[in-house]
Design an enzyme around this catalytic site. Structure first.
Site, PDB file in Angstrom:
ATOM      1  N   LYS A  34       0.839  -1.206   0.000  1.00 56.94           N
ATOM      2  CA  LYS A  34       0.000   0.000   0.000  1.00 56.94           C
ATOM      3  C   LYS A  34       0.872   1.253   0.000  1.00 56.94           C
ATOM      4  O   LYS A  34       0.660   2.166  -0.797  1.00 56.94           O
ATOM      5  CB  LYS A  34      -0.892  -0.068   1.256  1.00 56.94           C
ATOM      6  CG  LYS A  34      -1.888   1.024   1.406  1.00 56.94           C
ATOM      7  CD  LYS A  34      -3.011   0.586   2.335  1.00 56.94           C
ATOM      8  CE  LYS A  34      -2.771   0.853   3.804  1.00 56.94           C
ATOM      9  NZ  LYS A  34      -2.880   2.269   4.176  1.00 56.94           N
ATOM     10  N   SER A  35       1.856   1.299   0.870  1.00 57.00           N
ATOM     11  CA  SER A  35       2.688   2.515   0.975  1.00 57.00           C
ATOM     12  C   SER A  35       3.443   2.775  -0.324  1.00 57.00           C
ATOM     13  O   SER A  35       3.529   3.913  -0.792  1.00 57.00           O
ATOM     14  CB  SER A  35       3.708   2.353   2.111  1.00 57.00           C
ATOM     15  OG  SER A  35       3.057   2.321   3.343  1.00 57.00           O
ATOM     16  N   ARG A  39       2.994   5.999  -3.292  1.00 62.02           N
ATOM     17  CA  ARG A  39       4.146   6.814  -3.717  1.00 62.02           C
ATOM     18  C   ARG A  39       4.389   6.674  -5.214  1.00 62.02           C
ATOM     19  O   ARG A  39       4.726   7.637  -5.897  1.00 62.02           O
ATOM     20  CB  ARG A  39       5.393   6.414  -2.930  1.00 62.02           C
ATOM     21  CG  ARG A  39       5.361   7.038  -1.530  1.00 62.02           C
ATOM     22  CD  ARG A  39       5.866   6.090  -0.509  1.00 62.02           C
ATOM     23  NE  ARG A  39       5.933   6.707   0.797  1.00 62.02           N
ATOM     24  CZ  ARG A  39       5.021   6.528   1.772  1.00 62.02           C
ATOM     25  NH1 ARG A  39       3.962   5.776   1.569  1.00 62.02           N
ATOM     26  NH2 ARG A  39       5.181   7.114   2.952  1.00 62.02           N
ATOM     27  N   ARG A 134      -8.505  12.656  12.167  1.00 59.64           N
ATOM     28  CA  ARG A 134      -7.075  12.400  12.396  1.00 59.64           C
ATOM     29  C   ARG A 134      -6.256  13.696  12.376  1.00 59.64           C
ATOM     30  O   ARG A 134      -6.609  14.645  11.683  1.00 59.64           O
ATOM     31  CB  ARG A 134      -6.576  11.371  11.375  1.00 59.64           C
ATOM     32  CG  ARG A 134      -7.285  10.042  11.606  1.00 59.64           C
ATOM     33  CD  ARG A 134      -6.854   8.984  10.651  1.00 59.64           C
ATOM     34  NE  ARG A 134      -5.477   8.606  10.824  1.00 59.64           N
ATOM     35  CZ  ARG A 134      -4.843   7.741  10.030  1.00 59.64           C
ATOM     36  NH1 ARG A 134      -5.490   7.192   9.034  1.00 59.64           N
ATOM     37  NH2 ARG A 134      -3.592   7.444  10.255  1.00 59.64           N
ATOM     38  N   SER A 178       7.385   9.830  11.566  1.00 59.53           N
ATOM     39  CA  SER A 178       6.218   9.546  10.724  1.00 59.53           C
ATOM     40  C   SER A 178       6.596   9.681   9.263  1.00 59.53           C
ATOM     41  O   SER A 178       7.008  10.749   8.802  1.00 59.53           O
ATOM     42  CB  SER A 178       5.079  10.520  11.052  1.00 59.53           C
ATOM     43  OG  SER A 178       4.164  10.561   9.971  1.00 59.53           O
ATOM     44  N   GLN A 180       4.543   9.590   6.822  1.00 60.11           N
ATOM     45  CA  GLN A 180       3.571  10.434   6.110  1.00 60.11           C
ATOM     46  C   GLN A 180       3.968  11.900   6.208  1.00 60.11           C
ATOM     47  O   GLN A 180       3.903  12.633   5.222  1.00 60.11           O
ATOM     48  CB  GLN A 180       2.163  10.212   6.671  1.00 60.11           C
ATOM     49  CG  GLN A 180       1.632   8.816   6.356  1.00 60.11           C
ATOM     50  CD  GLN A 180       0.249   8.561   6.920  1.00 60.11           C
ATOM     51  OE1 GLN A 180      -0.307   9.383   7.640  1.00 60.11           O
ATOM     52  NE2 GLN A 180      -0.297   7.396   6.613  1.00 60.11           N
ATOM     53  N   ASP A 345       2.184  -0.735  12.097  1.00 58.90           N
ATOM     54  CA  ASP A 345       0.968  -1.289  11.501  1.00 58.90           C
ATOM     55  C   ASP A 345       0.747  -2.756  11.887  1.00 58.90           C
ATOM     56  O   ASP A 345      -0.325  -3.312  11.638  1.00 58.90           O
ATOM     57  CB  ASP A 345       1.018  -1.159   9.967  1.00 58.90           C
ATOM     58  CG  ASP A 345       0.899   0.296   9.534  1.00 58.90           C
ATOM     59  OD1 ASP A 345       0.456   1.135  10.341  1.00 58.90           O
ATOM     60  OD2 ASP A 345       1.255   0.606   8.375  1.00 58.90           O
ATOM     61  N   LYS A 372      -4.712   6.373  14.636  1.00 50.63           N
ATOM     62  CA  LYS A 372      -4.769   5.627  13.364  1.00 50.63           C
ATOM     63  C   LYS A 372      -6.237   5.537  12.912  1.00 50.63           C
ATOM     64  O   LYS A 372      -7.067   6.307  13.359  1.00 50.63           O
ATOM     65  CB  LYS A 372      -4.142   4.243  13.532  1.00 50.63           C
ATOM     66  CG  LYS A 372      -2.642   4.299  13.824  1.00 50.63           C
ATOM     67  CD  LYS A 372      -1.868   4.750  12.621  1.00 50.63           C
ATOM     68  CE  LYS A 372      -0.381   4.825  12.900  1.00 50.63           C
ATOM     69  NZ  LYS A 372       0.358   5.478  11.827  1.00 50.63           N
ATOM     70  N   ARG A 376      -6.351   2.478  18.040  1.00 50.65           N
ATOM     71  CA  ARG A 376      -6.010   1.045  18.006  1.00 50.65           C
ATOM     72  C   ARG A 376      -5.678   0.482  19.382  1.00 50.65           C
ATOM     73  O   ARG A 376      -5.834  -0.726  19.590  1.00 50.65           O
ATOM     74  CB  ARG A 376      -4.852   0.797  17.018  1.00 50.65           C
ATOM     75  CG  ARG A 376      -5.331   0.879  15.589  1.00 50.65           C
ATOM     76  CD  ARG A 376      -4.329   0.359  14.581  1.00 50.65           C
ATOM     77  NE  ARG A 376      -4.944   0.424  13.257  1.00 50.65           N
ATOM     78  CZ  ARG A 376      -4.290   0.582  12.121  1.00 50.65           C
ATOM     79  NH1 ARG A 376      -2.972   0.677  12.121  1.00 50.65           N
ATOM     80  NH2 ARG A 376      -4.937   0.627  10.973  1.00 50.65           N
TER      81      ARG A 376
HETATM   82  C1  S3P Z   1       2.382   5.050   6.237  1.00 54.45           C
HETATM   83  C2  S3P Z   1       3.015   5.468   7.350  1.00 54.45           C
HETATM   84  C3  S3P Z   1       2.591   5.109   8.710  1.00 54.45           C
HETATM   85  C4  S3P Z   1       1.665   3.900   8.683  1.00 54.45           C
HETATM   86  C5  S3P Z   1       0.607   4.015   7.643  1.00 54.45           C
HETATM   87  C6  S3P Z   1       1.229   4.130   6.264  1.00 54.45           C
HETATM   88  C7  S3P Z   1       2.880   5.514   4.927  1.00 54.45           C
HETATM   89  O1  S3P Z   1       1.888   6.196   9.286  1.00 54.45           O
HETATM   90  O2  S3P Z   1       1.076   3.705   9.958  1.00 54.45           O
HETATM   91  O3  S3P Z   1      -0.229   2.885   7.653  1.00 54.45           O
HETATM   92  O4  S3P Z   1       2.536   4.923   3.888  1.00 54.45           O
HETATM   93  O5  S3P Z   1       3.643   6.489   4.923  1.00 54.45           O
HETATM   94  P1  S3P Z   1       2.680   7.419   9.995  1.00 54.45           P
HETATM   95  O6  S3P Z   1       3.522   8.084   8.992  1.00 54.45           O
HETATM   96  O7  S3P Z   1       1.593   8.337  10.499  1.00 54.45           O
HETATM   97  O8  S3P Z   1       3.457   6.807  11.106  1.00 54.45           O
END
Ligand code: S3P
Length: 457
Positions: A34-35, A39, A134, A178, A180, A345, A372, A376
Site C-alpha cells: 500500500k505505501s 508513492r 485524524r 512519521s 507520512q 501497523d 490511526k 487502536r
Molecule cells: C504510512 C506510514 C505510517 C503507517 C501508515 C502508512 C505511509 O503512518 O502507519 O499505515 O505509507 O507512509 P505514519 O507516517 O503516520 O506513522
C-alpha cells in the site's frame, strides 16, 4: 469459516464468523504494498512521460489515491493490477472542480497536501468520518513554515490549501518518526526554492526510523535527493535533503507484496502447529521488517529466500512454519522503543501473538496508535478482553499476558487491521468468533477472507 450478512441501520455491514483452525498451509500471493503504491502513483504523476506500475495495491486506500490524481488532471488507465499513468510534471496538475475525497486514507491526504501546497491553484482535501478526525497539525505546521497557505483554524480535514504561493526550502526536525509527515515535506520540497532538509528523531542503528519508500522512489525516478546518517554519540539521526530543482522521469515500477498484509498469515502460521506457508515476492525494505526479526527473536521459524532488488526496494519469499515452539526464544516481553515505528501497523496482530507467548507482550511508546484508522490501543484492548485475555491498557500501549482465547463477538471499529488481526485471533480461539463490520478489510486487503479460507484447515 462461513460468512453471514446482516442488515444494519446504515446499510449492509458484513460480519464474518471465524472458527478454530488446526493449521495453515499453502502458497500465497498478496496484493501490492500500500505505501509503495501510493508513492508510485503520486510521484509518477509529477514525472514527465509514461510510467507503468505493476502489482498496484488493490485496496480502497490506493483507489482513493488514483481517483484523487484523476481529479487533478492526471491521465490514468488501469488493466487489472497494472496502472499506466502519464506524468504531467511538477507543475502540470489541474485545479480540481470540487473537494478531493481521500476516503479513509491518511497517506493520500498527507502526501497530497505536500504536493498541492506548491501548486498555482486552490484545492480542498477531505475524507471519511475517520480521516476527518485524524491530526493534521503535524503537516500544516511544516508546510506553513515553507510558505504554504492552509486554513490554519483547523487541526483536521477538510484542509483548504491556497495556491499561488512560492514555497521556500526549510530545515525541519520531525517531532515524530512519521513517514507520512516526512513524505509530505519532501513532496513540498520538490516545488520549493532551495534544498529542503528533514531530520528524523534519533534511533539506535543506521536504518531510517520511519519507512523510507518516498526517498527510494524519488531517487529511482531521478530526483536530486541525498540521505545520510549522523552519529550522535548515543545513536544515529537519519537526514534527508531534496533539491527543489529536481525533475522526475516516468519509469516501470514493480510493487512488491505488502509485508503488513503478510503479517496476518505469518503470525497465524507461526502460532498454528503443522503449518507451512510460502508468501512470494514480499517487500523486505529494512524499515518494514522488524516484525520478522521480532518473531525470529521469539523463536519463530521464518526463512527468507530469493532476495532481489526492484526499483530500489528489496523483495523476497518468506517461508513460515509453525512447528517450532515460541517458548524457546522470548527473553523480554517488551518490544524495544526504536522498533515501534517500524512495526506500527503490525501491532494489532502482534497483540494476538502476545496471547501465545510465555511472558506475554508489552507495547509502550506507541501513542501514535491512538490516532490511526481507529484508536487502536482501545480497539485491541477491548477485543482481547472480550476474548478472555488478560490485558492492561496504558496511555501509550498495553500489556497482554499469555491467555487462552475464547470465541467472542468483536468489533472492527471500521479499522481494516483490527478486522484482520481479530480474524486470526478467531482461528486461535476456542469456539466461534464474530467479526463485526469485517468488510473494512478491503481498505488495504480485498480478498483477505477468501485467501484465509483457502489456506486454513
Ligand atoms: C504510512 C506510514 C505510517 C503507517 C501508515 C502508512 C505511509 O503512518 O502507519 O499505515 O505509507 O507512509 P505514519 O507516517 O503516520 O506513522
Amino acid at each position: 469459516m462461513s460468512r453471514t450478512n446482516c442488515l444494519e441501520k446504515y446499510g449492509v455491514l458484513e460480519m464474518m464468523l471465524v472458527k478454530t483452525a488446526d493449521a495453515m498451509n499453502g502458497e500465497i500471493d498478496l496484493p501490492g504494498d500500500k505505501s509503495i503504491s501510493h508513492r508510485a502513483a503520486i510521484l509518477a504523476s509529477l514525472a514527465s512521460g509514461q510510467s507503468e506500475i505493476i502489482n498496484y495495491a488493490s485496496g480502497a486506500d490506493c483507489v482513493s489515491t488514483l481517483e484523487s490524481l484523476k481529479r487533478l488532471g492526471v491521465p490514468v488507465r488501469q488493466e487489472g493490477t497494472t496502472v499506466f499513468l502519464h506524468g504531467v510534471g511538477k507543475r502540470g496538475l489541474h485545479k480540481p472542480l470540487e473537494p478531493i475525497d481521500c476516503g479513509n486514507s491518511g497517506t493520500t491526504i498527507r502526501l497530497l497536501a505536500g504536493v498541492l501546497a506548491g501548486q498555482q491553484f486552490d484545492s480542498v482535501l477531505t475524507g471519511d468520518g475517520s480521516l476527518r478526525k485524524r491530526p493534521m497539525t503535524r503537516i500544516i505546521e511544516p508546510l506553513k513554515s515553507m510558505g504554504a497557505a492552509i486554513d490554519g483554524r483547523r487541526r483536521t480535514a477538510p484542509l483548504c490549501i491556497f495556491g499561488e504561493r512560492d514555497l521556500k526550502a526549510v530545515s525541519y526536525d520531525l517531532p515524530v518518526a512519521s513517514a507520512q509527515v516526512k513524505s509530505c515535506i519532501l513532496l513540498a520540497g520538490l516545488n520549493a526554492a532551495g534544498t529542503t532538509k528533514i531530520h528524523e528523531p534519533e534511533t539506535v542503528s543506521a536504518v531510517s526510523p520511519s519507512r523510507d519508500h518516498t526517498e527510494r522512489m524519488l531517487e529511482y525516478l531521478g530526483a536530486d535527493i541525498e540521505e545520510y546518517f549522523v552519529a550522535t554519540g548515543s545513536g544515529y539521526r537519519h537526514e534527508v535533503a531534496i533539491d527543489g530543482s529536481s525533475e522526475l522521469t516516468g519509469k516501470r515500477i514493480i510493487v512488491p507484496s505488502d509485508i503488513s498484509s503478510a503479517s496476518f498469515f505469518i503470525v497465524a502460521a507461526v502460532c498454528l502447529k503443522n503449518s507451512r506457508v510460502v508468501i512470494r515476492n514480499v517487500g523486505l525494505n529494512p524499515t518494514r521488517t522488524a516484525l520478522v526479526s521480532v518473531l525470529q527473536g521469539f523463536g519463530a521459524d521464518i526463512e527468507i529466500r530469493n532476495k532481489k532488488t526492484r526499483n530500489h526496494e528489496l523483495i523476497g519469499d518468506l517461508i513460515v512454519c509453525g512447528d517450532r515452539a515460541l517458548e524457546t526464544g522470548q527473553k523480554k516481553a517488551e518490544i524495544e522503543r526504536h522498533l515501534i515505528p517500524n512495526i506500527i501497523d503490525e501491532i494489532p496482530i502482534l497483540s494476538v501473538l502476545g496471547t501465545r507467548l510465555p511472558n506475554g507482550l508489552e507495547i509502550r511508546n506507541a501513542e501514535e496508535l491512538r490516532v490511526k484508522e481507529s484508536d487502536r490501543i482501545s480497539s485491541i484492548v477491548e477485543n482481547l478482553r472480550k476474548m478472555g485475555a488478560a490485558v492492561e491498557e496504558f496511555p501509550d500501549g498495553f500489556r497482554v499476558g499469555r491467555s487462552e482465547l475464547k470465541g467472542a463477538d468483536v468489533e472492527s471499529s471500521g479499522d481494516h487491521r483490527i478486522a484482520m488481526a481479530f480474524a486470526i485471533a478467531g482461528l486461535l480461539a476456542t469456539g466461534e468468533t464474530v467479526i463485526r463490520d469485517s468488510s473494512c478489510a478491503d481498505i488495504s486487503f480485498p480478498g483477505f477472507f477468501d485467501i484465509l479460507r483457502k489456506v486454513v484447515n
